[in-house]
Every structure is written in structure tokens, then in C-alpha cells.
Design a protein around this motif. Structure first.
Motif, PDB file in Angstrom:
ATOM      1  N   GLY A 141       0.825  -1.200   0.000  1.00 47.98           N
ATOM      2  CA  GLY A 141       0.000   0.000   0.000  1.00 47.98           C
ATOM      3  C   GLY A 141       0.861   1.251   0.000  1.00 47.98           C
ATOM      4  N   ILE A 142       0.351   2.297  -0.608  1.00 48.47           N
ATOM      5  CA  ILE A 142       1.001   3.607  -0.503  1.00 48.47           C
ATOM      6  C   ILE A 142       0.201   4.404   0.507  1.00 48.47           C
ATOM      7  CG2 ILE A 142       1.533   5.773  -1.708  1.00 48.47           C
ATOM      8  CD1 ILE A 142       2.025   4.098  -4.214  1.00 48.47           C
ATOM      9  N   ARG A 143       0.867   4.815   1.557  1.00 50.12           N
ATOM     10  CA  ARG A 143       0.168   5.483   2.660  1.00 50.12           C
ATOM     11  C   ARG A 143      -0.336   6.869   2.257  1.00 50.12           C
ATOM     12  NH1 ARG A 143       3.831   5.315   7.253  1.00 50.12           N
ATOM     13  NH2 ARG A 143       2.904   3.295   7.640  1.00 50.12           N
ATOM     14  N   ASN A 144      -1.541   7.167   2.729  1.00 47.28           N
ATOM     15  CA  ASN A 144      -2.088   8.507   2.537  1.00 47.28           C
ATOM     16  C   ASN A 144      -1.287   9.486   3.392  1.00 47.28           C
ATOM     17  OD1 ASN A 144      -3.591  10.827   2.443  1.00 47.28           O
ATOM     18  ND2 ASN A 144      -5.555   9.830   2.811  1.00 47.28           N
ATOM     19  N   PRO A 145      -0.608  10.456   2.780  1.00 44.22           N
ATOM     20  CA  PRO A 145       0.200  11.377   3.595  1.00 44.22           C
ATOM     21  C   PRO A 145      -0.653  12.265   4.500  1.00 44.22           C
ATOM     22  CG  PRO A 145       0.173  12.081   1.302  1.00 44.22           C
ATOM     23  CD  PRO A 145      -0.522  10.749   1.352  1.00 44.22           C
ATOM     24  N   PHE A 146      -1.974  12.296   4.238  1.00 38.67           N
ATOM     25  CA  PHE A 146      -2.856  13.137   5.051  1.00 38.67           C
ATOM     26  C   PHE A 146      -3.587  12.329   6.136  1.00 38.67           C
ATOM     27  CE2 PHE A 146      -2.540  14.779   0.748  1.00 38.67           C
ATOM     28  CZ  PHE A 146      -1.991  16.028   1.006  1.00 38.67           C
ATOM     29  N   ASN A 147      -3.492  11.017   6.032  1.00 36.63           N
ATOM     30  CA  ASN A 147      -4.135  10.146   7.019  1.00 36.63           C
ATOM     31  C   ASN A 147      -3.384   8.822   7.037  1.00 36.63           C
ATOM     32  OD1 ASN A 147      -5.722   8.491   8.554  1.00 36.63           O
ATOM     33  ND2 ASN A 147      -7.546   8.636   7.254  1.00 36.63           N
ATOM     34  N   LYS A 148      -2.518   8.682   8.043  1.00 35.88           N
ATOM     35  CA  LYS A 148      -1.594   7.547   8.015  1.00 35.88           C
ATOM     36  C   LYS A 148      -2.269   6.199   8.196  1.00 35.88           C
ATOM     37  CE  LYS A 148      -0.226   7.812  12.856  1.00 35.88           C
ATOM     38  NZ  LYS A 148       0.897   7.760  13.792  1.00 35.88           N
TER      39      LYS A 148
ATOM     40  N   THR B 159      -7.867   8.327  -3.327  1.00 31.18           N
ATOM     41  CA  THR B 159      -9.028   7.773  -2.620  1.00 31.18           C
ATOM     42  C   THR B 159      -8.565   6.591  -1.772  1.00 31.18           C
ATOM     43  OG1 THR B 159      -9.470   6.451  -4.601  1.00 31.18           O
ATOM     44  CG2 THR B 159     -10.874   8.366  -4.257  1.00 31.18           C
ATOM     45  N   ALA B 160      -9.234   6.361  -0.672  1.00 35.41           N
ATOM     46  CA  ALA B 160      -8.851   5.281   0.231  1.00 35.41           C
ATOM     47  C   ALA B 160      -9.052   3.924  -0.443  1.00 35.41           C
ATOM     48  CB  ALA B 160      -9.676   5.362   1.504  1.00 35.41           C
ATOM     49  N   GLN B 161      -8.091   3.032  -0.247  1.00 32.59           N
ATOM     50  CA  GLN B 161      -8.159   1.689  -0.812  1.00 32.59           C
ATOM     51  C   GLN B 161      -8.345   0.697   0.329  1.00 32.59           C
ATOM     52  OE1 GLN B 161      -7.566   1.164  -4.330  1.00 32.59           O
ATOM     53  NE2 GLN B 161      -7.818   3.387  -4.296  1.00 32.59           N
ATOM     54  N   SER B 162      -9.211  -0.280   0.104  1.00 29.41           N
ATOM     55  CA  SER B 162      -9.463  -1.222   1.196  1.00 29.41           C
ATOM     56  C   SER B 162      -8.787  -2.575   0.982  1.00 29.41           C
ATOM     57  CB  SER B 162     -10.970  -1.410   1.367  1.00 29.41           C
ATOM     58  OG  SER B 162     -11.516  -1.810   0.130  1.00 29.41           O
ATOM     59  N   ALA B 163      -8.099  -2.744  -0.146  1.00 30.52           N
ATOM     60  CA  ALA B 163      -7.472  -4.033  -0.442  1.00 30.52           C
ATOM     61  C   ALA B 163      -6.471  -4.422   0.647  1.00 30.52           C
ATOM     62  CB  ALA B 163      -6.762  -3.952  -1.783  1.00 30.52           C
ATOM     63  N   ASN B 164      -6.371  -5.725   0.914  1.00 30.60           N
ATOM     64  CA  ASN B 164      -5.390  -6.222   1.883  1.00 30.60           C
ATOM     65  C   ASN B 164      -3.983  -6.039   1.342  1.00 30.60           C
ATOM     66  OD1 ASN B 164      -7.196  -7.044   3.818  1.00 30.60           O
ATOM     67  ND2 ASN B 164      -7.439  -9.099   2.925  1.00 30.60           N
ATOM     68  N   VAL B 165      -3.072  -5.703   2.233  1.00 28.23           N
ATOM     69  CA  VAL B 165      -1.687  -5.492   1.795  1.00 28.23           C
ATOM     70  C   VAL B 165      -0.721  -6.272   2.679  1.00 28.23           C
ATOM     71  CG1 VAL B 165      -2.067  -3.211   0.757  1.00 28.23           C
ATOM     72  CG2 VAL B 165      -1.503  -3.368   3.190  1.00 28.23           C
TER      73      VAL B 165
END
Lengths: 245, 191
Positions: A141-148, B159-165
Motif C-alpha cells: 500500500g502507498i500510505r495517505n500522507p494526510f491520514n496515516k 481515494t482510500a483503498q481497502s485491499a489487503n496489503v
């Protein structure tokens, strides 16, 4: 097997999928990383880099590892048009290069021992080899820099390095008082390369370039990037999407 | 002949003098105007004596420098006809929490790509704001990226992603240089 430690003040995660993994190999990697920290930490009073900066070690007496890091830094500085520079006001701080280099060397140790499927991470910078325990490419995953707590993208990697640069965790209240806006043009820059050493050094240098960084990456063969700006818009290189499918 | 020459030269001197006085007055009043127009920029001029310098060269409209490269020392008063902005005096400390209220400037910490220096603002005994006084945004470089020749890259709103990582890539929690400068500032603020 998966193990986690705090080294260099940062979380280190190692996962080895191959069944031949044993406690010893984890210990070997962890002690290697501790030795790197002891040599290169500018926050340690008796590290080789601190002693060198204080003029207590002459250049010719530096360890081969230190000389190598200096050479690599010099080379990176040239490629990035001076955006990567470990010297500042007469002192040397190679920490922008050492983290990626240490992960890279850890992966090298694992490969030499015959491991083919593994994951090595130090604080968000990752090298993966082969496949994960489900036999699939590693999902990162690439972390959201505005919401970790949130990821904004997922990439699927095998035998690649991925690194993200940002200045720090941004709070809403941190901004540049002169410009009356956020302190940087970009919130984060993620780079995927053929290994973590490549990904990390270019993530560091290209983040310092601001919005130009992503165009620099577009020109560089073997590197892909995903830049998130302060308007929460991501700009990515043309080859990036292949990793996101 | 020499008399004539002398006259011309004196006449010339006078003209130059007139022009000089005229242009100086324009420059100085422009300077005053800029300062008067932007009272809010006084805080910024604590770190960069830029407003005065920009005002005195109106014909050379250069892009204002974005990065303060000097620590916030008061600008030298030499050679400068324009009034200096008054120093920003932090409000009197008030004890209500762990820290004394006020503004505290951190140390200049050395990030390998330049300097980082912060100012911590304490309100009601708590850290209410962190401002960057010095931050490496740009530097002399040999990189040539022609903005007219830039390729068009794709963009998307995040946008927020919900996939497992298996793992997450993100920037390290804080830069050591940022922490160092902030720690220094907070240490001064300690009640």
C-alpha cells in the motif's frame, strides 16, 4: 516467518516465505543493521561518521563501508543534478542513502543464502523478492500522507524496491509562514525501482525537487513514481500503472 | 572652450543629480508603500530582509526567494535608508501548562539536503503551531527540466483503498532534523 525489531529508532520488518528460514538468518540481518546504525548514525557520539565530522578520523583511515557510501553518494549527486547532497556546511550526513543501501544489503545477504521469497522493510521503505505466502506478488500500500491509517493505492511487486519520501507527518497547522501555504509543494513521493537502493535514493532526491521530481523520474529508465500533492491529487509516471493492476 | 566644456559637464552633473534625487524618492516611497501595504509581512521580514531589497530595485522584478537562508538575526542597519521593521517581541510568558506561552525558535538543524529550522508557538501552555523559518525547497542545481517540454502525466484524486496489503510504504514518521529543531524550541518553552 516474520519478525519485527526497532533498530535505528525505526521499525524493521523481515518476512521470509521460504520454508528454510530459521531464527539465525533473522539474527544475522538484525545484527548487520545494528552495525550499520553504529557506523553511520550522526546522532551517535562515537559513530564513525560523527568522529569523521569532528576531524578525529582521517579520510584515508575510513572503513571500506564508509568509503563506499561516500562514493555512492557522490554518484547519486551527479545523476540527480546536485539534488542529492550528503555534505552540508562542512559536515557529512549520508542518512539519505544509508537506509536504502542497508535494506539492499540485507536483501543481498538473504539472496546469497538461497532465499527467494522475502520482504525487508525499514520504516516504510521496502524490498520484496519472489512471492508472498499466498504465492502472489507482494501487495504494498502507498500510505495517505494526510491520514496515516489509510492507503491510497496498492501496487503488486516482485523483485522490486519501493520507497516513499515526505518531510514528516503533516498536521493541518504546519505551513510556511511566508507563503501562507503548506510547507512543501508535494506531500509525498513514492518511487518503485529495480531494488530498494535505487528507489530510496531517487525518492529522496526527487522529493527535494518538488513538482519537478515526477518528471525527472519519467525520464529515468527503470524508475516509476507516484507523487501526491497538497491538493490531494496524485501524478504518476507512465509505467506506474502496470504495478497497480 | 574649456569654459564651455565645464558648463556642459556641470549642467550634466545637475541633470544627473536631479534624476538621482527623483528616482531615489520614487524608490524610497515605493519602499514605504510596500511596507505600509503589507503589515503582515513584518513577521516574514524577521527572517528575510527581502521587502527592503525588493523595493529598492523595482525595475528588476525578480521572483521572491521562497526560502529563508539566514537564521533570524536582525538585519544590519548599515547602508539602508528605509526604516527597519521592529523586532517581534514574544508576548509575556504565562504559566498555564507544561510550556510557557510564547514563540520559541528552534535550532538550525542540518537535514542532508539543507537546513531546517522551526518556530514553536505555545498557547495556553500547549504547542499550538509550528512554523518553518528555514526549509530547503530549492537550491542551485544543474538539472534542466524544460517546462515547455514536459510530458503530460496522468493524474487522479487520491481515494482510500481497502485491499489487503503485505506492507505499506510511507515516509518515516518525522525527519530527524525537524525533531531536533522542535525539541530545542520546546526545551526553551518548558515551564
Amino acid at each position: 516467518m516474520k519478525e519485527q525489531r526497532i533498530i535505528m529508532g525505526m521499525p524493521v520488518v523481515i518476512e521470509i516465505v521460504d520454508s528454510s528460514a530459521s531464527t539465525e538468518i533473522f539474527e544475522e540481518i538484525f545484527s548487520y543493521l545494528i552495525s550499520v546504525d553504529e557506523r553511520f548514525s550522526t546522532y551517535k557520539k562515537d559513530s564513525e561518521i560523527t568522529l569523521y565530522n569532528e576531524g578525529k578520523i582521517a579520510e584515508e583511515n575510513l572503513s571500506d563501508e564508509m568509503k563506499k557510501v561516500f562514493r555512492l553518494s557522490e554518484e547519486t549527486k551527479k545523476i540527480t543534478g546536485n539534488y542529492f547532497d550528503i555534505s552540508y556546511q562542512g559536515k557529512i550526513d549520508p542518512s539519505g542513502l544509508v537506509k536504502g543501501w542497508a535494506i539492499y544489503n540485507s536483501a543481498l545477504i538473504l539472496r546469497k543464502k538461497g532465499f527467494k521469497n522475502f520482504y525487508v522493510e525499514i520504516a516504510g521503505d521496502i524490498e520484496v523478492a519472489g512471492l508472498n505466502k499466498e504465492g502472489k506478488k507482494w501487495a504494498i500500500g502507498i500510505r495517505n500522507p494526510f491520514n496515516k491509517k489509510e492507503n491510497v493505492k496498492v501496487v503488486y511487486l516482485s523483485d522490486r524496491g519501493i520507497a516513499t519520501s515526505g518531510l514528516y507527518e503533516r498536521g493541518e497547522h504546519i505551513y510556511n509562514p511566508k507563503e501562507k501555504k503548506s510547507v512543501t509543494e508535494i506531500a509525498s513521493l513514492t518511487v518503485i525501482g529495480k531494488n530498494i537502493y535505487e528507489a530510496d535514493r531517487f525518492a529522496t532526491a526527487c522529493f527535494a525537487m518538488g513538482k519537478k521530481g515526477i518528471y525527472f523520474l519519467e525520464k529515468m529508465p527503470g524508475l516509476e513514481g507516484y507523487m501526491i500533492d497538497n491538493d490531494k491529487i496524485a501524478t504518476f509516471t507512465t509505467g506506474f500503472e502496470e504495478y497497480a493492476i | 572652450m574649456s569654459l564651455h566644456k565645464n558648463f556642459i559637464s556641470r549642467h550634466y552633473d545637475k541633470t544627473v543629480m536631479k534624476r538621482f534625487v527623483l528616482s531615489m524618492s520614487v524608490i524610497v516611497s515605493f519602499g514605504f508603500y510596500v511596507i505600509w501595504q503589507k503589515p503582515g509581512s513584518l513577521a516574514g521580514s524577521l527572517t528575510t530582509p527581502a521587502p527592503v531589497a525588493v523595493a529598492s530595485t523595482p525595475k528588476k522584478v525578480s521572483k521572491p526567494k521562497q526560502v529563508a537562508t539566514v537564521p533570524p538575526v536582525p538585519a544590519p542597519a548599515t547602508n539602508n535608508p528605509s526604516p527597519q521593521p521592529p523586532p517581534v517581541i514574544p508576548p509575556a510568558p504565562k504559566k498555564t501548562g507544561i510550556y510557557n506561552d510564547g514563540e520559541y525558535v528552534g535550532s538550525v538543524a542540518d537535514a542532508y539536503y539543507g537546513n531546517v529550522q522551526v518556530k514553536a508557538i505555545i498557547t495556553n501552555g500547549k504547542l499550538s503551531d509550528v512554523l518553518f523559518l528555514d526549509y530547503p525547497q530549492d537550491r542551485n542545481n544543474s538539472i534542466r527540466i524544460n517546462s515547455r517540454a514536459l510530458p503530460i502525466l496522468r493524474q487522479e484524486a487520491i481515494t482510500a483503498q481497502s485491499a489487503n496489503v503485505d506492507g505499506v510504504s510511507g515516509a518515516s514518521t518525522t525527519s530527524p532534523a525537524f525533531s531536533e529543531s522542535l525539541a530545542y524550541a520546546l526545551n526553551q518553552a518548558r515551564a
